[in-house]
Every structure is written in C-alpha cells, then in structure tokens.
Scaffold this motif. Structure first.
Motif, mmCIF file in Angstrom:
data_model
loop_
_atom_site.group_PDB
_atom_site.id
_atom_site.type_symbol
_atom_site.label_atom_id
_atom_site.label_comp_id
_atom_site.label_asym_id
_atom_site.label_seq_id
_atom_site.Cartn_x
_atom_site.Cartn_y
_atom_site.Cartn_z
ATOM 1 N N THR A 1 -1.020 -98.468 -84.253
ATOM 2 C CA THR A 1 0.140 -97.647 -83.895
ATOM 3 C C THR A 1 -0.003 -96.244 -84.471
ATOM 4 O OG1 THR A 1 1.549 -99.600 -83.915
ATOM 5 C CG2 THR A 1 2.650 -97.466 -84.049
ATOM 6 N N TYR A 2 -0.442 -96.169 -85.708
ATOM 7 C CA TYR A 2 -0.612 -94.865 -86.371
ATOM 8 C C TYR A 2 -1.541 -93.982 -85.538
ATOM 9 C CZ TYR A 2 -1.258 -91.627 -90.310
ATOM 10 O OH TYR A 2 -1.270 -90.519 -91.121
ATOM 11 N N SER A 3 -2.658 -94.538 -85.099
ATOM 12 C CA SER A 3 -3.629 -93.769 -84.323
ATOM 13 C C SER A 3 -3.037 -93.296 -82.992
ATOM 14 C CB SER A 3 -4.871 -94.630 -84.072
ATOM 15 O OG SER A 3 -5.801 -93.946 -83.267
ATOM 16 N N VAL A 4 -2.302 -94.181 -82.330
ATOM 17 C CA VAL A 4 -1.693 -93.806 -81.047
ATOM 18 C C VAL A 4 -0.648 -92.704 -81.245
ATOM 19 C CG1 VAL A 4 -0.181 -94.651 -79.204
ATOM 20 C CG2 VAL A 4 -2.165 -95.995 -79.913
ATOM 21 N N MET A 5 0.136 -92.812 -82.302
ATOM 22 C CA MET A 5 1.149 -91.781 -82.556
ATOM 23 C C MET A 5 0.495 -90.430 -82.873
ATOM 24 S SD MET A 5 3.856 -94.127 -84.697
ATOM 25 C CE MET A 5 4.836 -92.755 -85.260
ATOM 26 N N GLU A 6 -0.601 -90.458 -83.607
ATOM 27 C CA GLU A 6 -1.327 -89.207 -83.862
ATOM 28 C C GLU A 6 -1.775 -88.561 -82.556
ATOM 29 O OE1 GLU A 6 -3.670 -89.051 -88.008
ATOM 30 O OE2 GLU A 6 -4.473 -90.470 -86.570
ATOM 31 N N ARG A 7 -2.260 -89.379 -81.629
ATOM 32 C CA ARG A 7 -2.701 -88.835 -80.339
ATOM 33 C C ARG A 7 -1.525 -88.315 -79.524
ATOM 34 N NH1 ARG A 7 -5.814 -93.634 -77.873
ATOM 35 N NH2 ARG A 7 -6.006 -92.217 -76.102
ATOM 36 N N ASP A 8 -0.379 -88.982 -79.631
ATOM 37 C CA ASP A 8 0.841 -88.467 -78.984
ATOM 38 C C ASP A 8 1.151 -87.060 -79.489
ATOM 39 O OD1 ASP A 8 1.355 -90.688 -77.443
ATOM 40 O OD2 ASP A 8 2.756 -91.586 -78.868
ATOM 41 N N ARG A 9 1.108 -86.915 -80.794
ATOM 42 C CA ARG A 9 1.477 -85.624 -81.378
ATOM 43 C C ARG A 9 0.427 -84.551 -81.059
ATOM 44 N NH1 ARG A 9 5.717 -86.243 -80.984
ATOM 45 N NH2 ARG A 9 7.390 -86.644 -82.458
ATOM 46 N N MET A 10 -0.841 -84.911 -81.047
ATOM 47 C CA MET A 10 -1.882 -83.944 -80.680
ATOM 48 C C MET A 10 -1.661 -83.449 -79.253
ATOM 49 S SD MET A 10 -5.253 -85.784 -82.341
ATOM 50 C CE MET A 10 -6.392 -84.585 -81.633
ATOM 51 N N THR B 1 -0.858 -79.542 -79.356
ATOM 52 C CA THR B 1 -2.056 -78.719 -79.150
ATOM 53 C C THR B 1 -2.496 -78.665 -77.689
ATOM 54 O OG1 THR B 1 -3.614 -80.526 -79.538
ATOM 55 C CG2 THR B 1 -2.857 -79.305 -81.465
ATOM 56 N N GLN B 2 -2.015 -79.629 -76.878
ATOM 57 C CA GLN B 2 -2.403 -79.640 -75.463
ATOM 58 C C GLN B 2 -1.214 -79.336 -74.552
ATOM 59 O OE1 GLN B 2 -4.184 -83.535 -74.998
ATOM 60 N NE2 GLN B 2 -5.496 -83.241 -76.777
ATOM 61 N N GLU B 3 -0.054 -79.106 -75.137
ATOM 62 C CA GLU B 3 1.166 -78.766 -74.395
ATOM 63 C C GLU B 3 1.477 -79.782 -73.302
ATOM 64 O OE1 GLU B 3 1.962 -74.560 -73.616
ATOM 65 O OE2 GLU B 3 -0.021 -74.162 -74.446
ATOM 66 N N ASP B 4 1.276 -81.050 -73.577
ATOM 67 C CA ASP B 4 1.615 -82.095 -72.614
ATOM 68 C C ASP B 4 3.123 -82.342 -72.691
ATOM 69 O OD1 ASP B 4 2.001 -84.439 -71.176
ATOM 70 O OD2 ASP B 4 -0.003 -85.184 -71.676
ATOM 71 N N VAL B 5 3.843 -81.778 -71.753
ATOM 72 C CA VAL B 5 5.313 -81.791 -71.843
ATOM 73 C C VAL B 5 5.897 -83.194 -71.774
ATOM 74 C CG1 VAL B 5 5.554 -79.452 -70.945
ATOM 75 C CG2 VAL B 5 5.536 -81.385 -69.359
ATOM 76 N N LYS B 6 5.168 -84.122 -71.181
ATOM 77 C CA LYS B 6 5.692 -85.484 -71.046
ATOM 78 C C LYS B 6 5.460 -86.330 -72.304
ATOM 79 C CE LYS B 6 7.743 -85.071 -67.223
ATOM 80 N NZ LYS B 6 9.255 -85.066 -67.244
ATOM 81 N N LEU B 7 4.816 -85.744 -73.283
ATOM 82 C CA LEU B 7 4.680 -86.426 -74.579
ATOM 83 C C LEU B 7 5.353 -85.628 -75.696
ATOM 84 C CD1 LEU B 7 1.026 -87.784 -74.298
ATOM 85 C CD2 LEU B 7 3.127 -89.134 -74.358
ATOM 86 N N GLN B 8 6.167 -84.655 -75.300
ATOM 87 C CA GLN B 8 6.852 -83.837 -76.304
ATOM 88 C C GLN B 8 8.230 -84.398 -76.642
ATOM 89 O OE1 GLN B 8 6.594 -79.934 -74.479
ATOM 90 N NE2 GLN B 8 4.694 -79.444 -75.556
ATOM 91 N N SER B 9 8.351 -85.699 -76.646
ATOM 92 C CA SER B 9 9.609 -86.351 -77.012
ATOM 93 C C SER B 9 9.521 -86.842 -78.453
ATOM 94 C CB SER B 9 9.876 -87.548 -76.089
ATOM 95 O OG SER B 9 9.991 -87.144 -74.740
ATOM 96 N N PRO B 10 10.643 -86.884 -79.163
ATOM 97 C CA PRO B 10 10.648 -87.498 -80.507
ATOM 98 C C PRO B 10 10.255 -88.971 -80.416
ATOM 99 C CG PRO B 10 12.678 -86.274 -80.098
ATOM 100 C CD PRO B 10 11.969 -86.374 -78.785
ATOM 101 N N ILE B 11 9.929 -89.555 -81.560
ATOM 102 C CA ILE B 11 9.427 -90.940 -81.620
ATOM 103 C C ILE B 11 10.328 -91.778 -82.520
ATOM 104 C CG2 ILE B 11 7.501 -92.399 -82.384
ATOM 105 C CD1 ILE B 11 5.608 -90.115 -81.699
ATOM 106 N N ILE B 12 10.625 -92.996 -82.068
ATOM 107 C CA ILE B 12 11.350 -93.965 -82.891
ATOM 108 C C ILE B 12 10.463 -95.190 -83.118
ATOM 109 C CG2 ILE B 12 12.466 -95.016 -80.857
ATOM 110 C CD1 ILE B 12 14.868 -95.648 -82.667
#
Length: 314
Positions: A221-230, A234-245
């Motif tokens: 999970t940690y690795s996937v969340m890091e990729r979400d944030r990257m 850094t890639q301006e992927d607007v569909k992954l710019q949501s907060p995480i719970i």
C-alpha cells in the motif's frame, strides 16, 4: 560554498475536500509537496485521525481494545460522543459492521437509524463506512446519503460495481465519497474518472487505496500511495490529485499479533503496548506515504500519532 539541500519541483497540487458542516467542518488535501516536505512546498492542512465507532457492540475485540470505551461500547451515539468529548476526536468513522451479509446481515433501515442517532449526537464530521459487499452497500449507502442530506458526510467504500448508484445519491444529497480500489494506481484513477463522468465533483472525491496491516502488506500500500502522489504532484495527473483515506484499524486489530497475550507468546512482550505501537507505526507510515485521513481505534495510539504529526508539521 554553503550546503544547499536538494529539492524537488512540483507542478501539481492535491485538491482540497471538506467534510462536515459548520465551525467543526474539516478540510483536507491542498498539498503542493510530498508529505511533510515543508521545505519544498505547502501542506495547508494537518492530516487527520478519524475515531472508529461500530454500529453494534463488538464481541471479538481483546479486552485492551474495549477498555477505553467499556462504559459506552454497546451504545454507538454515546461511544461517538465519548470519542469527541473525552479523547478529542475531530472526525468520527461509523462502521456499519452489523449489515455485513456474511455476518449479522442487519437490514439497511435499522442501520440507517443508528447513523441518524450518531449524527445527532456529535457536531464533528461523520464518515459512514459500509460492508465492502458491493450489492449491500449500493442499497445501504444510498439510504445513508438520503437521510443525512445536507450533512456533507463522507460515505464509502464506493467501488466500480456500485459507483453509479451511490455516486448519484451523493450528488443529489451533497455527500462526499471514498472511491475504493484494490491497491492499484490505475484502478484508483479509473474509478475517479468514472465518478467524474457521472458528475461527482472533484472536491467530493477521496481515494481509498485499501491497505494491509503492519506485517500484512502495508509496504505494498505504501508503494502504491507513493506512486499516487508522484503522479499527482510531478506528472499533473488531475485524476489522482484527490486526498487519500486509509481505513486501517481493522487491519491491525484482526492480526494474530494483536491478540496474542504475553503468556501465550512471551517473546512478543506486553500485549497492550505491542498493539498500540503496531497501530501507531502503521498510521505514521501511511501518513508519510500520503494519507490525509487514517481511521484508528485506540486513543493511546491516536495520541502518539497526533504528537508525531504535530512535530512533523512544526
């Protein structure tokens, strides 16, 4: 020549989402840097802890989990109120465990009455979490969205098979949704696209990446969340710019290590201290990976996490 700390430039920003209403509404997100990298950008909102409350009295918790709530654990509204008044909860996460088709399978209308009672008992934002049965949640969470119109709840988990039913009701009744996908960046993005196409505003979507407990898949999970944030920053992927719970408490407390007593396994040490540290370490790990809200159980573990986040936020 003075030493210069190397820094990363970010071109994206996480969107802000507000849950609840009134003076105790909570806003999360808004980051323009990796978690707690305040030397590189902004984190305008401190990540939050949501206190877990069940909709019935759990009969399988170890005594060291029941202890803080022993006088109210059979009364969900009183349990929620104690979390706020005694332990300073800023968010309540009401888990509708009794509706699980593989358990008590309580009728949704009975559960909805509990949601209304808990909502009336506290003035902090409310998260309402279903069963992870997509069919049951499609019925249950639609009714929750309806009866709590205007409360700006966060309801979840919303999955690919029920996003239309729950998403439509969330739009109609002004609720936010936790978009849940099974630990995969592309699936998280796809569900956010589907919700957006349905009409759910970006400021009503929070990503639930699902998580394993410490020693049971947390690192994945940690690795996937890091990729979400990257992707978001850094890639301006607007569909992954949501907060995480991260709904993590149940993953910790159901583990074998959380239940074994010192008498049963002396090498693991004191059982209460052990599981409190397990919960706190898991939460801190997920917050450092990018979580904006973690759902937790024990007040002592929550206190440790708040102390740590306070220090990291300066």
């Amino acid at each position: 020549m003075p030493f210069q700390i190397p820094t990363t430039k970010y071109s994206g920003r996480v969107k802000e989402v507000t849950i609840g209403t009134g003076p105790k509404a909570v806003t999360i997100g808004g980051e323009s840097c990796y978690p707690f990298h305040l030397f590189e950008g902004e984190m305008p909102h401190t990540p939050k802890v949501a206190f877990e409350v069940w909709d019935f009295q759990p009969d399988d918790w170890p005594e060291w989990a029941v202890e803080p709530y022993g006088d109210v654990i059979g009364d969900p509204p009183a349990w929620a109120r104690k979390s706020v008044e005694t332990y300073g909860a800023e968010i309540i996460a009401l888990m509708l465990k009794s509706t699980d088709p593989n358990g008590m399978d309580r009728d949704p209308e009975e559960a909805v009455k509990v949601v209304e009672a808990v909502s009336a008992a506290v003035d902090v934002p409310l998260i309402v979490w279903g069963t992870t049965s997509e069919e049951k949640d499609a019925v249950l969470l639609r009714r929750v969205a309806e009866v709590c119109e205007g409360k700006n709840l966060l309801i979840g988990p919303v999955a690919e098979k029920n996003y239309k039913q729950i998403g439509a009701m969330a739009i109609g009744y002004g609720q936010a949704v936790a978009a849940s996908s099974p630990i995969d960046v592309n699936l998280a993005k796809q569900l956010n696209i589907l919700l957006g196409n349905l009409g759910v505003p970006d400021d009503k979507i929070i990503i639930d990446p699902t998580t394993g407990g410490l020693g049971y898949g947390l690192e994945y999970t940690y690795s996937v969340m890091e990729r979400d944030r990257m992707a978001a920053l850094t890639q301006e992927d607007v569909k992954l710019q949501s907060p995480i719970i991260c709904n993590m408490a149940q993953e910790i407390w159901k583990s074998r290590e959380a239940r074994l007593t010192k008498a049963e396994e002396a090498r693991l040490g004191d059982e209460k201290k052990r599981v409190i540290l397990m919960e706190a370490v898991s939460a801190i790990s997920l917050l450092i990976a990018g979580a904006d809200i973690v759902i937790m159980r024990h007040p002592d573990a929550i206190s440790l996490v708040k102390e740590m986040t306070g220090a990291l936020m300066g």
